[in-house]
Design an enzyme around this catalytic site. Structure first.
Site, PDB file in Angstrom:
ATOM      1  N   CYS A  55     -35.523  27.251  14.739  1.00  0.00           N
ATOM      2  CA  CYS A  55     -35.192  28.520  13.789  1.00  0.00           C
ATOM      3  C   CYS A  55     -35.178  29.937  14.414  1.00  0.00           C
ATOM      4  CB  CYS A  55     -35.729  28.619  12.113  1.00  0.00           C
ATOM      5  SG  CYS A  55     -37.842  28.602  12.449  1.00  0.00           S
ATOM      6  N   ALA A  58     -38.720  30.726  16.124  1.00  0.00           N
ATOM      7  CA  ALA A  58     -38.734  29.325  17.233  1.00  0.00           C
ATOM      8  C   ALA A  58     -38.013  29.830  18.509  1.00  0.00           C
ATOM      9  CB  ALA A  58     -38.608  27.901  16.953  1.00  0.00           C
ATOM     10  N   ARG A  89     -44.114  22.634  23.163  1.00  0.00           N
ATOM     11  CA  ARG A  89     -42.868  22.722  23.899  1.00  0.00           C
ATOM     12  C   ARG A  89     -43.797  22.345  25.689  1.00  0.00           C
ATOM     13  NH1 ARG A  89     -41.018  27.706  25.507  1.00  0.00           N
ATOM     14  NH2 ARG A  89     -38.725  27.243  26.271  1.00  0.00           N
ATOM     15  N   HIS A 187     -34.071  33.754  20.401  1.00  0.00           N
ATOM     16  CA  HIS A 187     -33.418  34.671  22.005  1.00  0.00           C
ATOM     17  C   HIS A 187     -33.411  36.141  21.969  1.00  0.00           C
ATOM     18  CE1 HIS A 187     -32.184  30.099  22.239  1.00  0.00           C
ATOM     19  NE2 HIS A 187     -34.146  30.199  22.255  1.00  0.00           N
TER      20      HIS A 187
END
Ligand code: CFN
Ligand code: HCA
Length: 533
Positions: A55, A58, A89, A187
């Site tokens: 999402c 994230a 991650r 992002h």
């Protein structure tokens, strides 16, 4: 074994008509005679389909902001969002002498029912006070999760008040999970915030050393950045900032003075690269440090960019030395890897980048795709990474606003492009499609049903995936390598990374455990087989 249009039709037949029409546009069988082949991407996943996507939260907090180590990242929301993005991650960071590395902590407002009903702003302000008191970080970020947006907490107002109260930057990111269609939206939100509040705020006015660069879109998963740094520093580059693996607020503040920006993951950071080009005139160059050949090519492109004879010579020396060291080792692993096939389905850039590393080992990628990349990551686009423009100039290149067909347009005249292309080979940025061989499958946002179907047809020797799709191939008797977090291993970048990767995948191929799992097609006849009798 390859997939035919008939196979594809049969797989899609399982869907209702509307879904079938939709998914068909996301799957290509590579055919170079049909170039350019178009693929649909960056559109909403159909509800009910099991996707591997994440999402916006994230993408913002987990991916771009999270690795900045001297910042405390507060997740404003119920505890799960913070918990599940807590270093899973495997973005690594070294603790500097001042001790400001907060990555091991998970800080969240842990919203409860009463916060949802009465609002969570007070609790958020209180958490910021506690964070300042306990950690004294260089900066604080707040990332909003879905419920925060739904109840309307004003995190920007809380951030502003806290910044005034504490005298350190407090940055609010409205990256509620439901924004956009995947982590890709996150992002973009993170890139915008970093450009507005961090980059350019440092004291530096000129590059501190010769060949000063930033590495953008590199997240130090399993230590990748450290291997890239090792190589670049040996050649003579000076790394100012990394966005954002093992990176810091303090370094990123001065990113605007670099001579060149390297873009490793284009998908997650192209916005910053472009904005740095527009605002500060810093050119950017697409690189790929995944794979031996790709690493050599990237180093050569960089040297070519600066065009300095000494740098070009030093680059070749380092490449020769590294190859002499690692090639005999890789040759041993190649004996086992050669001739094998892979599926390479990862995120927004690795689905392409890792094909190069597989290729180095003699492994052919027969199916590849991205979870959330955009069309330009598949189809490529023409990029001129080094037009200098100053901030006041009227001649500002277009910013990419998606999904806009202008995205695929040249920003300068074709004549000028030709001229520049001669100087810098990488000024044309290729997407994944160009590297796929004819007959192989390119697939966007592949779901679990399709994963099983394609495995049945192509029976790859290895499946490159994330955690959500890892165990489908395992249960079918096929080794599966997570190329998001590297399954506790890495680094996989650069020269040493290639050796580590070769070692890991060879160990998977030779692991006798696979002999104890009988994939369905070995035990009982497949449905098609019975029908043909
Ligand atoms: S480290 Fe990167 S390289 S940032 Fe991106 S598109 Fe994700 S977290 Mo997972 S591994 Fe993956 Fe890429 Fe860029 Fe990672 S392929 S999905 S959002 N990604
Ligand atoms: C994310 C992060 C992720 C997830 C990996 C996976 C990562 O998308 O939120 O699904 O296995 O690399 O950690 O991509």
């Amino acid at each position: 074994m390859s997939v035919t249009e008939k196979d594809l039709e049969r797989i899609l037949e399982a869907y209702p008509a509307k879904v079938k029409r939709n998914r068909k546009k996301h799957i290509l069988i590579k055919d170079s005679s049909q170039e350019p082949q178009e693929i649909e991407a960056n559109t909403r996943t159909i509800p009910g389909i099991i996707t591997n996507r994440g999402c916006a939260y994230a993408g913002c907090k987990g991916v771009v902001l999270g690795p900045l180590k001297d910042i405390v990242h507060i997740t404003h929301g119920p505890v799960g969002c913070g918990y599940y993005s807590w270093l899973t991650r495997r973005n690594k960071a070294k603790t500097p002498p001042d001790g400001k590395n907060y990555l091991a902590y998970c800080v969240t407002t842990d919203m409860q029912e009463k916060d949802i009903v009465f609002g969570g702003e007070k609790k958020l302000a209180q958490v910021i006070d506690e964070v300042v008191e306990i950690f004294k970080p260089n900066a604080i970020t707040i990332s909003a999760t879905c419920p925060v947006g739904l109840i309307g907490d004003d995190i920007q107002a809380v951030a502003k008040a806290a910044q005034e109260k504490h005298g350190i930057p407090v940055m609010g990111f409205n990256c509620e999970g439901y924004r956009g269609v995947s982590q890709s939206a996150g992002h973009h939100i993170a890139n915008n915030g970093l450009l507005e509040w961090v980059v350019g705020k440092g004291e530096m006015t000129a590059a501190p050393a010769k060949y000063s660069i930033n590495i953008l879109g590199e997240y130090n998963i399993g230590g990748d950045s450290w291997e890239i740094h090792r190589i670049l520093e040996e050649i003579g580059y000076h790394v100012i900032a990394v966005a954002s693996g093992d990176g810091s607020y303090e370094d990123l503040k001065n990113a605007h003075v670099a001579d060149l920006n390297l873009v490793q993951c284009h998908r997650s950071i192209n916005y910053i690269a472009e904005m740095l080009e527009i605002k500060y005139g810093t050119p950017w160059l697409k690189v790929n440090f995944i794979g031996v050949e790709a690493t050599c090519q990237s180093l050569r492109d960089m040297a070519q960019y600066f065009g300095d004879e000494e740098l070009i010579k030093k680059t070749e020396e380092v490449i020769a030395k590294e190859l002499a060291r690692i090639e005999p080792i890789l040759e041993q692993y190649r004996k086992i890897c050669k001739g094998k096939t892979a599926f390479c389905f990862v995120g927004g850039s690795r689905g392409h980048h890792y094909q190069k590393l597989f290729e180095d080992l003699g492994i052919e990628t027969v199916l590849a795709g991205y979870e959330f990349a955009h069309r330009d990551d598949y189809e490529g686009r023409q990029v001129i990474p080094h037009i200098k423009v100053d901030a006041d100039s009227k001649n500002i290149p277009e910013l990419h606003v998606e999904p806009d067909p202008k995205f695929f347009k040249l920003r300068i005249s074709p004549e000028k492009a030709e001229e520049l292309k001669k100087k810098i080979p990488l000024s044309y940025y290729a997407g994944m499609n160009v590297d796929m061989k004819d007959g192989h499958v390119i697939i966007d946002d592949m779901n679990h049903f399709e994963t099983e179907e394609f495995i049945r047809i192509l029976k790859p020797d290895i499946f490159a995936s994330g955690i959500k799709d890892k165990y489908i191939p395992h249960k079918m008797g096929i080794p599966s390598k997570q190329l998001h977090n590297y399954d506790y291993s890495g680094p996989y970048a650069g020269f040493n990374g290639a050796v580590k990767f070769a070692q890991d995948v060879t160990a998977m191929f030779t692991n006798p455990a696979w002999n104890f799992i009988a994939p369905p097609w070995k035990g009982k006849p497949l449905l098609e087989g019975q029908l043909q009798k």
